[in-house]
Design a protein around this motif. Structure first.
Motif, PDB file in Angstrom:
ATOM      1  N   TYR A 194       0.849  -1.782  -0.027  1.00 43.88           N
ATOM      2  CA  TYR A 194      -0.170  -0.623  -0.264  1.00 43.88           C
ATOM      3  C   TYR A 194       1.077   1.512   0.200  1.00 43.88           C
ATOM      4  O   TYR A 194       2.000   1.460   0.613  1.00 43.88           O
ATOM      5  CB  TYR A 194      -0.781   0.067   1.371  1.00 43.88           C
ATOM      6  N   PRO A 195       0.641   1.962  -0.811  1.00 46.39           N
ATOM      7  CA  PRO A 195       1.517   3.267  -0.906  1.00 46.39           C
ATOM      8  C   PRO A 195       1.642   4.559   0.325  1.00 46.39           C
ATOM      9  O   PRO A 195       2.900   4.872   0.974  1.00 46.39           O
ATOM     10  CB  PRO A 195       0.760   3.881  -1.836  1.00 46.39           C
ATOM     11  N   SER A 196       0.829   3.749   1.197  1.00 49.82           N
ATOM     12  CA  SER A 196       0.842   4.353   2.891  1.00 49.82           C
ATOM     13  C   SER A 196       1.561   3.881   3.613  1.00 49.82           C
ATOM     14  O   SER A 196       2.210   4.133   4.445  1.00 49.82           O
ATOM     15  CB  SER A 196      -0.362   4.709   3.913  1.00 49.82           C
ATOM     16  N   ARG A 197       2.074   2.818   3.269  1.00 49.26           N
ATOM     17  CA  ARG A 197       2.761   1.692   4.104  1.00 49.26           C
ATOM     18  C   ARG A 197       4.219   1.377   2.817  1.00 49.26           C
ATOM     19  O   ARG A 197       3.918   0.006   3.025  1.00 49.26           O
ATOM     20  CB  ARG A 197       1.930   0.605   4.925  1.00 49.26           C
ATOM     21  N   LYS A 198       4.408   1.829   2.624  1.00 52.56           N
ATOM     22  CA  LYS A 198       5.885   1.621   1.658  1.00 52.56           C
ATOM     23  C   LYS A 198       7.072   0.635   2.130  1.00 52.56           C
ATOM     24  O   LYS A 198       7.553  -0.668   1.234  1.00 52.56           O
ATOM     25  CB  LYS A 198       6.278   2.673   0.978  1.00 52.56           C
ATOM     26  N   ASN A 199       7.198   0.451   3.416  1.00 55.15           N
ATOM     27  CA  ASN A 199       7.824  -0.795   3.808  1.00 55.15           C
ATOM     28  C   ASN A 199       7.394  -2.080   4.591  1.00 55.15           C
ATOM     29  O   ASN A 199       8.528  -2.876   4.750  1.00 55.15           O
ATOM     30  CB  ASN A 199       8.488   0.239   4.947  1.00 55.15           C
ATOM     31  N   VAL A 200       6.277  -2.365   4.479  1.00 56.89           N
ATOM     32  CA  VAL A 200       5.525  -3.669   4.531  1.00 56.89           C
ATOM     33  C   VAL A 200       4.986  -4.431   3.159  1.00 56.89           C
ATOM     34  O   VAL A 200       4.156  -3.167   2.039  1.00 56.89           O
ATOM     35  CB  VAL A 200       4.223  -3.207   5.484  1.00 56.89           C
ATOM     36  N   LYS A 201       5.404  -4.567   2.703  1.00 53.06           N
ATOM     37  CA  LYS A 201       5.028  -6.265   1.849  1.00 53.06           C
ATOM     38  C   LYS A 201       3.276  -6.461   1.921  1.00 53.06           C
ATOM     39  O   LYS A 201       3.459  -7.404   3.646  1.00 53.06           O
ATOM     40  CB  LYS A 201       5.852  -6.658   1.132  1.00 53.06           C
ATOM     41  N   VAL A 202       2.526  -6.821   1.612  1.00 60.49           N
ATOM     42  CA  VAL A 202       1.338  -6.849   1.670  1.00 60.49           C
ATOM     43  C   VAL A 202       2.006  -8.587   0.935  1.00 60.49           C
ATOM     44  O   VAL A 202       1.108 -10.129   1.796  1.00 60.49           O
ATOM     45  CB  VAL A 202       0.311  -6.547   1.507  1.00 60.49           C
ATOM     46  N   LEU A 203       1.983  -8.236  -0.449  1.00 60.58           N
ATOM     47  CA  LEU A 203       1.789  -9.646  -0.918  1.00 60.58           C
ATOM     48  C   LEU A 203       3.853 -10.101  -2.133  1.00 60.58           C
ATOM     49  O   LEU A 203       3.995  -8.399  -1.951  1.00 60.58           O
ATOM     50  CB  LEU A 203       0.962  -9.531  -2.274  1.00 60.58           C
ATOM     51  N   ASN A 204       4.367 -11.120  -1.463  1.00 60.35           N
ATOM     52  CA  ASN A 204       5.784 -11.157  -1.518  1.00 60.35           C
ATOM     53  C   ASN A 204       6.037 -12.060  -2.669  1.00 60.35           C
ATOM     54  O   ASN A 204       6.053 -13.144  -2.332  1.00 60.35           O
ATOM     55  CB  ASN A 204       6.422 -11.105  -0.091  1.00 60.35           C
TER      56      ASN A 204
END
Length: 461
Positions: free
Chosen positions: A427-437
């Motif tokens: 998500y653009p507001s959580r750039k350091n957290v990958k939801v799908l990797n």
């Protein structure tokens, strides 16, 4: 949303598990290749808009130096763009409303002519003469007819502008909601539902004020001033020049009053809003307050916030009385000066009828009075242009994946086979957290798949 290009090194080839489906001529398998793009919803550097010189001059005239120096996030729309969602029927109603506004603006100075005629009757003709009675009744009948005409013309002015306003606002709301629904998940990640509804309600109220009755009142005030100047200068230009100073004086007083009231009201609402939040907190948690015996504490907190807003209420009364009194002081001052100078002109023979003096003075008085009251309406129109720019920005935003678009390929009988191959997402507001990797998944036709996250609350089916 922000998508990351799949890496060719980490890509996983997925074999086709159902090759027999391709042999079925009744079905057609289509491979969709959506465009890969990066940073669609990244923060775009905001471009501030500085008001034009004309807009700055208007704000200075309205005693709003604070607005003249401010910078806006969006360029205000033009006056015609406020009617962007108007159809032919709306434009017809607007034209009819403008005609009624012009008639209403002209009719007020014309009342000065009738009053001047009546003044001549009272001062020139003997009270017991037949001429006095006939002339008096003639002017009374004219006044009654003018009153009936003014009643209907004002009714249609308000009715037409309010009708157009409600019709346009309804369409703006509909387009705004439709535009919100079409946006992608990344956009909603930055624009929360509460902010969107607040933006809609606040800006719609400003647009409603700008294209409703206040626009009609503003136009009527301008027409009234022009008609007053014409009537007054036709009768006697020297007295009109003396009375001309009443217009800027009254506008200054009312503009300053409007600026003071708006500034103090914002501060008052801030403190009153805090007091309301405390009251809401106490009511929603009344059981907790009672259990902890905190009634007195909540009352004290509520009273303290109300006390902060009390001083602003006193200031509103102070400025309202001072500047309102200054407004009428200017009116009475120029009336006295006009009568004094008009009497001298009558003495030297410039005026032949005393009623003509009253026509000049009353015409300028009416024009200045209503133009002074029109300054808040002009501010409402300026605010509506800024509010419309914010609303239109959302309406005009078209995401790259547009659910309303009719473009692209439409397969007649596609196979519902979904393949995810090395998909990365954040998500653009959580750039350091990958939801799908690096997600790899194949869902066959008719197959039911459950997606479970580590946190059960984040699981989806």
């Amino acid at each position: 949303m922000t998508r990351i290009h799949p890496s060719t090194e980490s890509g996983v080839d997925v074999e086709d598990p159902v090759p027999e489906l391709k042999k079925d001529k009744g079905l057609q398998e289509v491979t969709f290749s959506p465009p890969v793009y990066d940073d669609e919803d990244e923060d775009v550097p905001k471009q501030t808009y500085e008001l034009s010189m004309f807009e700055k001059i208007i704000n200075y005239i309205l005693c709003r130096a604070d607005l003249a120096t401010q910078k806006l996030d969006n360029k205000p729309v033009s006056l015609l763009d406020l009617f962007r969602f108007a159809n032919r029927t709306d434009w017809l109603l607007v034209v009819m409303g403008i005609i009624c506004t012009i008639c209403a603006g002209i009719s007020q100075p014309l009342l000065a002519l009738i009053a001047g005629r009546l003044t001549n009757v009272l001062l020139v003709y003997p009270p017991r003469s037949t001429t006095f009675r006939d002339k008096a009744y003639e002017n009374v009948y004219i006044l009654v007819g003018a009153g009936v005409f003014y009643l209907f013309i004002n009714f249609f002015q308000y009715f037409l502008f309010q009708t157009v306003c409600n019709r346009i606002v309804s369409r703006i709301k509909r387009h705004y909601v439709a535009s919100i629904i079409r946006q992608n998940a990344g956009w909603f990640d930055k624009h929360h539902s509460g902010t969107l509804t607040t933006t809609l309600n606040d800006n719609i109220d400003r647009i409603r004020e700008g294209i409703g009755e206040k626009l009609g009142l503003l136009l009527r005030g301008i027409v009234m001033l022009i008609a007053s100047l014409i009537v007054s200068f036709i009768y006697e230009w020297r007295l009109s020049f003396v009375m001309l100073g009443i217009t800027p004086a009254c506008c200054f007083a009312m503009s300053l009053l409007s600026e003071r009231m708006e500034s103090i009201t914002f501060k008052e609402f801030d403190d009153v809003g805090k007091a309301g939040a405390i009251a809401e907190e106490a009511i929603l948690g009344v059981r907790t307050v009672q259990a902890c015996n905190g009634q007195e504490e909540m009352v004290e907190r509520y009273s303290a916030e109300l006390a902060k807003g009390k001083k602003f209420g006193i200031q509103k009364g102070y400025w309202s009385g001072l500047l309102g009194g200054l407004f009428f002081f200017f009116l009475l001052l120029f009336i006295g000066i006009g009568n004094l100078y008009g009497a001298w002109l009558l003495k030297v023979g410039v005026f032949t009828n005393p009623g003509d003096i009253f026509v000049c003075i009353f015409s300028m008085l009416v024009g200045a009075y209503f133009l002074g009251l029109a300054s808040p309406h002009l501010m409402a129109v300026l605010n509506a242009r800024v509010a419309a720019a914010t609303i239109y920005q959302t309406i005009d935003r078209v995401p790259k994946i547009d659910v309303y678009s009719n473009e692209g390929e439409r397969p007649p009988n596609p196979v519902g086979r979904v393949v995810f191959k090395d998909v990365h997402f954040r998500y653009p507001s959580r750039k350091n957290v990958k939801v799908l990797n690096g997600l790899n998944l194949v869902v066959e036709p008719g197959q039911t798949v459950a997606l479970a996250a580590e946190n059960p609350r984040l699981s989806g089916f």
